[in-house]
Design an enzyme around this catalytic site. Structure first.
Site, PDB file in Angstrom:
ATOM      1  N   LYS A  10      70.690  24.593 104.983  1.00  0.00           N
ATOM      2  CA  LYS A  10      70.937  24.778 106.408  1.00  0.00           C
ATOM      3  C   LYS A  10      72.432  24.644 106.643  1.00  0.00           C
ATOM      4  O   LYS A  10      73.150  23.968 105.900  1.00  0.00           O
ATOM      5  CB  LYS A  10      70.159  23.730 107.243  1.00  0.00           C
ATOM      6  CG  LYS A  10      70.632  22.308 107.023  1.00  0.00           C
ATOM      7  CD  LYS A  10      71.619  21.842 108.063  1.00  0.00           C
ATOM      8  CE  LYS A  10      72.020  20.419 107.851  1.00  0.00           C
ATOM      9  NZ  LYS A  10      73.123  20.074 106.985  1.00  0.00           N
ATOM     10  N   ASP A 136      68.024  14.756 108.692  1.00  0.00           N
ATOM     11  CA  ASP A 136      68.010  16.211 108.532  1.00  0.00           C
ATOM     12  C   ASP A 136      66.637  16.768 108.188  1.00  0.00           C
ATOM     13  O   ASP A 136      66.398  17.959 108.300  1.00  0.00           O
ATOM     14  CB  ASP A 136      68.929  16.570 107.341  1.00  0.00           C
ATOM     15  CG  ASP A 136      70.194  17.215 107.815  1.00  0.00           C
ATOM     16  OD1 ASP A 136      71.024  17.572 106.961  1.00  0.00           O
ATOM     17  OD2 ASP A 136      70.341  17.361 109.034  1.00  0.00           O
TER      18      ASP A 136
HETATM   19  C1  LIG Z   1      75.015  14.640 110.002  1.00  0.00           C
HETATM   20  C2  LIG Z   1      74.450  15.639 109.026  1.00  0.00           C
HETATM   21  C3  LIG Z   1      74.538  17.005 109.665  1.00  0.00           C
HETATM   22  O1  LIG Z   1      73.888  17.956 108.978  1.00  0.00           O
HETATM   23  O2  LIG Z   1      75.240  15.570 107.855  1.00  0.00           O
HETATM   24  P1  LIG Z   1      74.998  16.288 106.405  1.00  0.00           P
HETATM   25  O3  LIG Z   1      74.199  15.316 105.583  1.00  0.00           O
HETATM   26  O4  LIG Z   1      74.283  17.586 106.619  1.00  0.00           O
HETATM   27  O5  LIG Z   1      76.376  16.508 105.855  1.00  0.00           O
HETATM   28  C4  LIG Z   1      72.994  15.299 108.714  1.00  0.00           C
HETATM   29  O6  LIG Z   1      72.248  15.364 109.918  1.00  0.00           O
HETATM   30  C5  LIG Z   1      72.814  13.940 108.096  1.00  0.00           C
HETATM   31  O7  LIG Z   1      71.441  13.867 107.777  1.00  0.00           O
HETATM   32  P2  LIG Z   1      71.006  13.042 106.496  1.00  0.00           P
HETATM   33  O8  LIG Z   1      71.827  13.522 105.327  1.00  0.00           O
HETATM   34  O9  LIG Z   1      69.530  13.095 106.418  1.00  0.00           O
HETATM   35  O10 LIG Z   1      71.555  11.605 106.903  1.00  0.00           O
HETATM   36  P3  LIG Z   1      70.766  10.243 106.835  1.00  0.00           P
HETATM   37  O11 LIG Z   1      70.291  10.049 105.422  1.00  0.00           O
HETATM   38  O12 LIG Z   1      69.816  10.151 107.965  1.00  0.00           O
HETATM   39  O13 LIG Z   1      72.002   9.242 107.134  1.00  0.00           O
HETATM   40  C6  LIG Z   1      72.993   9.060 106.138  1.00  0.00           C
HETATM   41  C7  LIG Z   1      74.093   8.227 106.768  1.00  0.00           C
HETATM   42  O14 LIG Z   1      74.862   9.060 107.657  1.00  0.00           O
HETATM   43  C8  LIG Z   1      75.184   8.351 108.845  1.00  0.00           C
HETATM   44  N1  LIG Z   1      74.608   9.048 110.000  1.00  0.00           N
HETATM   45  C9  LIG Z   1      73.732  10.092 109.812  1.00  0.00           C
HETATM   46  C10 LIG Z   1      73.234  10.761 110.926  1.00  0.00           C
HETATM   47  C11 LIG Z   1      73.637  10.332 112.213  1.00  0.00           C
HETATM   48  N2  LIG Z   1      73.180  10.957 113.318  1.00  0.00           N
HETATM   49  N3  LIG Z   1      74.500   9.292 112.365  1.00  0.00           N
HETATM   50  C12 LIG Z   1      74.998   8.660 111.276  1.00  0.00           C
HETATM   51  O15 LIG Z   1      75.807   7.706 111.426  1.00  0.00           O
HETATM   52  C13 LIG Z   1      74.651   6.940 108.679  1.00  0.00           C
HETATM   53  O16 LIG Z   1      75.688   6.165 108.113  1.00  0.00           O
HETATM   54  C14 LIG Z   1      73.552   7.116 107.651  1.00  0.00           C
HETATM   55  O17 LIG Z   1      73.337   5.949 106.903  1.00  0.00           O
HETATM   56  N1  LIG Z   2      66.753  16.398  95.699  1.00  0.00           N
HETATM   57  C1  LIG Z   2      68.052  16.140  95.946  1.00  0.00           C
HETATM   58  N2  LIG Z   2      68.926  17.153  96.078  1.00  0.00           N
HETATM   59  C2  LIG Z   2      70.243  16.899  96.361  1.00  0.00           C
HETATM   60  N3  LIG Z   2      70.761  15.654  96.499  1.00  0.00           N
HETATM   61  C3  LIG Z   2      69.909  14.620  96.366  1.00  0.00           C
HETATM   62  C4  LIG Z   2      68.525  14.820  96.097  1.00  0.00           C
HETATM   63  N4  LIG Z   2      67.939  13.594  96.038  1.00  0.00           N
HETATM   64  C5  LIG Z   2      68.914  12.692  96.274  1.00  0.00           C
HETATM   65  N5  LIG Z   2      70.101  13.283  96.444  1.00  0.00           N
HETATM   66  C6  LIG Z   2      71.364  12.602  96.742  1.00  0.00           C
HETATM   67  O1  LIG Z   2      71.587  12.746  98.154  1.00  0.00           O
HETATM   68  C7  LIG Z   2      72.970  12.864  98.440  1.00  0.00           C
HETATM   69  C8  LIG Z   2      73.109  13.945  99.485  1.00  0.00           C
HETATM   70  O2  LIG Z   2      72.796  15.174  98.868  1.00  0.00           O
HETATM   71  P1  LIG Z   2      72.597  16.492  99.804  1.00  0.00           P
HETATM   72  O3  LIG Z   2      71.358  16.425 100.595  1.00  0.00           O
HETATM   73  O4  LIG Z   2      72.781  17.668  98.880  1.00  0.00           O
HETATM   74  O5  LIG Z   2      73.871  16.353 100.750  1.00  0.00           O
HETATM   75  P2  LIG Z   2      74.120  16.995 102.185  1.00  0.00           P
HETATM   76  O6  LIG Z   2      73.152  16.337 103.126  1.00  0.00           O
HETATM   77  O7  LIG Z   2      75.550  16.683 102.454  1.00  0.00           O
HETATM   78  O8  LIG Z   2      73.891  18.449 102.032  1.00  0.00           O
HETATM   79  C9  LIG Z   2      73.675  13.143  97.125  1.00  0.00           C
HETATM   80  O9  LIG Z   2      74.474  12.021  96.822  1.00  0.00           O
HETATM   81  C10 LIG Z   2      72.570  13.259  96.083  1.00  0.00           C
HETATM   82  O10 LIG Z   2      72.894  12.572  94.900  1.00  0.00           O
END
Ligand SMILES: C[C@@](CO)(OP(=O)(O)O)[C@H](O)COP(=O)(O)OP(=O)(O)OC[C@H]1O[C@@H](n2ccc(N)nc2=O)[C@H](O)[C@@H]1O
Ligand SMILES: Nc1ncnc2c1ncn2[C@@H]1O[C@H](COP(=O)(O)OP(=O)(O)O)[C@@H](O)[C@H]1O
Length: 285
Positions: A10, A136
């Site tokens: 995404k 996400d």
């Molecule tokens: C912010 C986004 C935008 O797409 O970043 P990316 O991961 O895609 O880069 C995502 O929603 C991320 O979603 P996801 O990767 O599932 O994040 P989570 O595991 O829920 O959170 C990881 C960490 O990011 C921070 N976090 C995440 C989402 C949010 N609304 N506030 C936060 O502060 C927190 O520190 C949390 O511990």
């Molecule tokens: N199935 C998976 N695919 C990708 N990353 C994973 C997975 N399981 C755990 N991780 C861990 O989650 C973290 C975020 O990965 P990813 O979801 O690819 O990042 P982002 O949310 O920035 O796209 C990475 O540090 C990775 O090591």
């Protein structure tokens, strides 16, 4: 029994941060849409009550830290299942790139196990379960175009974007989301015109969409990794009509029409970036 499930990446067309929540997350408004860059998951039923995960990427854990493993464990617990599963992941989505690869794998496991074991859970139930796995994952359960609010897990469907190509350019690094949010200056947030992006989707107006995309996390990631800012500049200089960092980065997504121009942008960025892709929107008019 073996079941194949696709896990699309995404991109975030708009990501605004409104402030910090009491649970430590940040209140966001972000518009996401899926693209045809997908991981492929093979689910193999095991009769023993085990969860095995393998992935063809050194950057992804193959144990209980893997988001696919976490999804299988949560699904088994939720529906009191004692069957086992082996999950083989073909990773095509760059890891820690802002493309939601792990979250999409987790959503694919929930969909796949629901089908493989004929549990009959509704999409709403799976989305609720997904929210416990990551902010996400709920969006990845739908895989169309939506506004995410709350911490990103509350999903509001949106009209499909106007057809275009997307050039994805990833500098040679991974960025952890949890390292970006804490560095935000909450007293000086650069907010996004989310309503303008939504209107451009409703009107299928490509020009207005390109003029309104943006990401409040860009200043933080750009200050940590200036090369990401240079990729965005190069994306626009090579002809993208709009460019925006996806999620917490480092991938920059460039919106381009027509394909010939997308090829030019792609060629302009190759050799400058670790990985460059031309992808299509999975949900477009
Ligand atoms: C912010 C986004 C935008 O797409 O970043 P990316 O991961 O895609 O880069 C995502 O929603 C991320 O979603 P996801 O990767 O599932 O994040 P989570 O595991 O829920 O959170 C990881 C960490 O990011 C921070 N976090 C995440 C989402 C949010 N609304 N506030 C936060 O502060 C927190 O520190 C949390 O511990
Ligand atoms: N199935 C998976 N695919 C990708 N990353 C994973 C997975 N399981 C755990 N991780 C861990 O989650 C973290 C975020 O990965 P990813 O979801 O690819 O990042 P982002 O949310 O920035 O796209 C990475 O540090 C990775 O090591």
């Amino acid at each position: 029994m073996v079941l194949l499930e696709k896990a699309p990446a995404k991109i975030t067309l708009s990501l605004d941060v409104l402030g910090k929540r009491t649970d430590g997350f940040h209140e966001v408004k972000m518009i996401m849409t899926s693209v045809d860059l997908t991981d492929i998951l093979e689910l193999h039923e095991r009769h023993r009550d085990v969860i095995d995960v393998s992935a063809d990427s050194q950057y992804v854990p193959d144990d209980e830290r893997n988001l696919a493993y976490k999804a299988a464990a949560a699904f088994k617990q939720q529906y009191h299942l004692t069957k086992g599963v082996r999950i083989n992941i073909k990773k095509n989505i760059p890891v820690a790139a802002g493309l939601g690869g792990g979250s999409s794998d987790a959503a694919a496991v929930l969909r796949g196990l629901n089908q493989m074991w004929s549990v009959g859970a509704s999409r709403a139930e799976l989305t609720q379960l997904g929210a416990r796995l990551g902010s996400d994952v709920p969006f990845c359960m739908t895989g169309t175009t939506a506004l995410g609010t709350g911490r990103g897990e509350v999903i509001h469907p949106l009209p499909s974007p106007p057809a275009c190509y997307v050039v994805l350019a990833k500098p040679d690094m991974g960025i952890s989301t949890r390292h970006v949010f804490p560095r935000l200056n909450l007293n000086n947030l650069k907010h996004q015109p989310t309503a303008d992006v939504i209107r451009s989707l409703e009107e299928a107006n490509f020009r207005n969409l390109c003029d309104s995309v943006g990401n409040t996390l860009e200043p933080v990631t750009f200050s940590m990794h200036p090369e990401v800012a240079r990729v965005k500049e190069k994306m626009l200089a090579n002809g993208a009509a709009g460019a925006v960092m996806s999620g917490s980065g480092p991938v920059i997504a460039g919106l381009v029409r027509p394909f010939s121009r997308a090829r030019r942008v792609y060629n302009g960025l190759r050799g400058f970036c670790d990985a460059v892709y031309i992808v299509r929107l999975l949900d477009q008019r």
